[in-house]
Design a protein around this motif. Structure first.
Motif, mmCIF file in Angstrom:
data_model
loop_
_atom_site.group_PDB
_atom_site.id
_atom_site.type_symbol
_atom_site.label_atom_id
_atom_site.label_comp_id
_atom_site.label_asym_id
_atom_site.label_seq_id
_atom_site.Cartn_x
_atom_site.Cartn_y
_atom_site.Cartn_z
ATOM 1 N N ASN A 68 -5.772 2.394 9.721
ATOM 2 C CA ASN A 68 -6.629 3.174 8.830
ATOM 3 C C ASN A 68 -6.328 2.972 7.352
ATOM 4 O OD1 ASN A 68 -7.082 6.120 7.373
ATOM 5 N ND2 ASN A 68 -8.736 5.526 8.762
ATOM 6 N N PHE A 69 -5.093 3.133 6.943
ATOM 7 C CA PHE A 69 -4.790 3.085 5.513
ATOM 8 C C PHE A 69 -4.671 1.652 4.966
ATOM 9 C CE2 PHE A 69 -0.504 3.042 7.300
ATOM 10 C CZ PHE A 69 0.174 2.161 6.474
ATOM 11 N N THR A 125 0.281 9.529 -7.588
ATOM 12 C CA THR A 125 -1.103 9.061 -7.412
ATOM 13 C C THR A 125 -1.876 9.035 -8.731
ATOM 14 O OG1 THR A 125 -2.013 11.283 -6.984
ATOM 15 C CG2 THR A 125 -1.110 10.070 -5.098
ATOM 16 N N LYS A 134 0.839 -1.185 0.000
ATOM 17 C CA LYS A 134 0.000 0.000 0.000
ATOM 18 C C LYS A 134 0.879 1.241 0.000
ATOM 19 C CE LYS A 134 -4.118 1.959 0.374
ATOM 20 N NZ LYS A 134 -5.229 1.707 -0.588
ATOM 21 N N GLY A 140 4.966 4.128 2.245
ATOM 22 C CA GLY A 140 4.021 3.025 2.414
ATOM 23 C C GLY A 140 4.644 1.757 2.934
ATOM 24 N N ALA A 185 1.145 4.893 0.932
ATOM 25 C CA ALA A 185 0.479 5.796 1.867
ATOM 26 C C ALA A 185 1.552 6.640 2.555
ATOM 27 C CB ALA A 185 -0.318 5.016 2.895
ATOM 28 N N LYS A 186 1.167 7.780 3.077
ATOM 29 C CA LYS A 186 2.123 8.644 3.762
ATOM 30 C C LYS A 186 2.255 8.205 5.217
ATOM 31 C CE LYS A 186 1.396 12.700 0.842
ATOM 32 N NZ LYS A 186 0.972 14.132 0.788
#
Length: 343
Positions: A86-87, A128, A30, A63, A32-33
């Motif tokens: 969450n992510f 993205t 994933k 990520g 993600a930041k």
């Protein structure tokens, strides 16, 4: 507080044998930041160590990239844990085609600059702005289109034992190497062709699709979930399988058979073969393809020189290795002048 492995691979293997319980090999990623990868890394290690999860996990500001072995009886508990992040809630889990309780023998959670070594400056383009994700059925339709260019985003030793029919398979050692080669080869077709990419589980295509859109390619697609998810959907939906041979995987199994086709050959005798081994000489450890006959004749070594070293007492071998730091920069996977039949 334990934040590292205390058991050796041998000790872990013995425990797995003794337990006699099923384990699931799976992977996920994933983008993600992540503000503090080190804290996140420790959080994962503590939780997964308690769940007896094993595997290789990379965490970075961008990520997570995880390849794991989870006790089957604890899968629901594992799934609940990651869904609580969450992510990672409902992240796609790629379940291995072929299962092996010893696919991983240690839990390694490492903080890295990136979750895939792509060598790209991510600030120069919108990571993205990805390509269109397609399922197995749509993928099969796309690759039959004469206006489609199908590209394998993996390295030479991966595509050598298995790839999709009619795919372009760059002869590269790293993911980064392939990016510029593909762009140059397809520079005249940025607008009139559909660029369709695939890799093992999807993570390399995720970044590559955004990169190629930034470089001006108008129609960019990627196989959702990579070869692993494709195979699951083909089996589940009774679709035509357009993948030939084996899917290379980065654990102790080394590969999963997707079709009965054997498209590669033994690097030592030329016989049809798609079994990867590592040279038994620990100072070499070269990854190459070797048939059973050559394995017996060469003691699972890549050359007579390595065979001679491997026959020495262990202590002598250790003395010879002292001061040397081997890496892929020296011993590139599947590349050696000693391998007569390397494609």
């Amino acid at each position: 507080m334990q934040l590292y492995n205390k058991l050796s691979a041998k000790e872990r293997a013995e425990l797995i044998d003794k337990a006699g319980e099923d384990r699931l090999t799976l992977s996920f990623y994933k983008y993600a930041k992540i503000g503090n990868p080190e804290i996140f890394r420790n959080h994962l290690f503590l939780a997964w160590d308690q769940l007896e999860v094993l595997g290789r996990i990379y965490v970075a500001h961008e990520g997570i990239n995880a390849q794991l072995s989870v006790p089957a009886k604890k899968f629901n508990e594992f799934k609940a844990f990651i869904d609580d992040i969450n992510f990672l809630e409902n992240v796609r889990l790629n379940i291995a085609v072929e299962q092996d309780a010893k696919s991983f023998l240690k839990l390694k959670v490492k903080v890295r600059p990136k979750i895939v070594a792509d060598g790209l400056n991510d600030t120069s383009f919108d990571v993205t702005n990805k390509g269109v994700h397609v399922d197995a059925e749509t993928f099969n339709q796309l690759i039959e289109d004469p206006n489609t260019v199908l590209v394998d985003m993996r390295n030479h030793y991966e595509s050598e034992i298995g790839h999709f029919k009619n795919a372009i398979t760059p002869d590269v050692d790293t993911f980064r190497d392939s990016l510029d080669i593909i762009e140059e080869d397809l520079k005249d077709h940025k607008e009139d062709k559909k660029l369709v990419m695939y890799c093992t589980g999807g993570i390399r295509c995720e970044k590559a699709s955004a990169y190629y859109k930034h470089k001006g390619f108008k129609n960019v697609f990627q196989l959702e979930g990579g070869i692993i998810e494709y195979t699951r959907q083909v089996n589940e939906k009774a679709l035509e399988n357009k993948f030939l041979g084996k899917n290379f995987v980065f654990d102790h199994r080394r590969s999963e058979r997707i079709s009965d086709d054997v498209i590669s050959n033994c690097h030592q005798c030329g016989k049809a073969c798609d079994t990867h081994v590592n040279c038994a000489n620990e100072a070499c450890h070269l990854l190459f393809i070797q048939c059973e006959e050559c394995s017996k004749a060469m003691d699972t070594c890549c050359s007579t020189e390595c065979q001679d070293i491997n026959a020495l007492p262990i202590e002598t071998q250790r003395e010879l290795r002292k001061g040397s730091h081997n890496s892929n920069k020296i011993f590139k996977k599947g590349r050696s002048e000693k391998l007569k039949y390397k494609a």
